[in-house]
Motif scaffolding. Sequence first.
Motif, PDB file in Angstrom:
ATOM      1  N   LEU A 103       0.831  -1.197   0.000  1.00 32.12           N
ATOM      2  CA  LEU A 103       0.000   0.000   0.000  1.00 32.12           C
ATOM      3  C   LEU A 103       0.871   1.254   0.000  1.00 32.12           C
ATOM      4  O   LEU A 103       0.619   2.198  -0.748  1.00 32.12           O
ATOM      5  N   ASN A 104       1.918   1.271   0.805  1.00 30.26           N
ATOM      6  CA  ASN A 104       2.801   2.437   0.871  1.00 30.26           C
ATOM      7  C   ASN A 104       3.478   2.702  -0.474  1.00 30.26           C
ATOM      8  O   ASN A 104       3.638   3.857  -0.874  1.00 30.26           O
ATOM      9  N   ASP A 105       3.870   1.653  -1.175  1.00 29.62           N
ATOM     10  CA  ASP A 105       4.551   1.827  -2.461  1.00 29.62           C
ATOM     11  C   ASP A 105       3.612   2.351  -3.541  1.00 29.62           C
ATOM     12  O   ASP A 105       3.978   3.211  -4.327  1.00 29.62           O
ATOM     13  N   ILE A 106       2.376   1.856  -3.585  1.00 29.78           N
ATOM     14  CA  ILE A 106       1.457   2.370  -4.608  1.00 29.78           C
ATOM     15  C   ILE A 106       1.096   3.822  -4.309  1.00 29.78           C
ATOM     16  O   ILE A 106       0.970   4.640  -5.211  1.00 29.78           O
ATOM     17  N   ILE A 107       0.966   4.161  -3.038  1.00 26.31           N
ATOM     18  CA  ILE A 107       0.673   5.554  -2.676  1.00 26.31           C
ATOM     19  C   ILE A 107       1.821   6.469  -3.079  1.00 26.31           C
ATOM     20  O   ILE A 107       1.601   7.593  -3.526  1.00 26.31           O
ATOM     21  N   ALA A 108       3.049   5.995  -2.963  1.00 29.76           N
ATOM     22  CA  ALA A 108       4.205   6.795  -3.395  1.00 29.76           C
ATOM     23  C   ALA A 108       4.247   6.954  -4.908  1.00 29.76           C
ATOM     24  O   ALA A 108       4.709   7.971  -5.431  1.00 29.76           O
TER      25      ALA A 108
END
Length: 166
Positions: free
Chosen positions: A91-96
């Motif tokens: 989730l953190n990577d797609i948000i970035a």
Amino acid sequence: PVSLDDHINLRSLTLNRCHLDRLPQFPPCLSRLCIKNTSLPAANLQMIVESRTLTNVQLDLHHKLSVRPTISHLHPSINRIAHLAVNYISLNDIIALLPHLSHLKSLHLSLFGTSSEPIRHFSPVPTVTRLTCLSMGLPFDQLCSQFLSVYFPHVQNLSIFTSYVD
């Protein structure tokens, strides 16, 4: 090593089970890229996101896609990626990654949890109207309230598959 220099009219490219140290330079007409059954080095991800011709990108990878070290090195560019599918990302990577995809219309994700880092970017992506999300390790209410409703306010077609059991 692969050279695509002689394929100047190539529109679609699928790379299956390739060992990619570095992607070849994209032909000038390439609009669709599919990478299957491999891992994707950070330099290749940067090349994909900075492409001005790709509109459809599918990443079906062996290992989780890590974008956060790469994102800090991205040059401001106008990419045309409208359709993105990533099978293994946090989730953190797609948000970035989302702020770098200003033309995104459809997104197909397989989310595999979050990292311990807090989520800092809360910019909605109003262009996304179609979203398919497979979620492993995220509770349904967290997925909907903290991700989908915040980032995709104009979704018209939504499919959610979750296997999280609390």
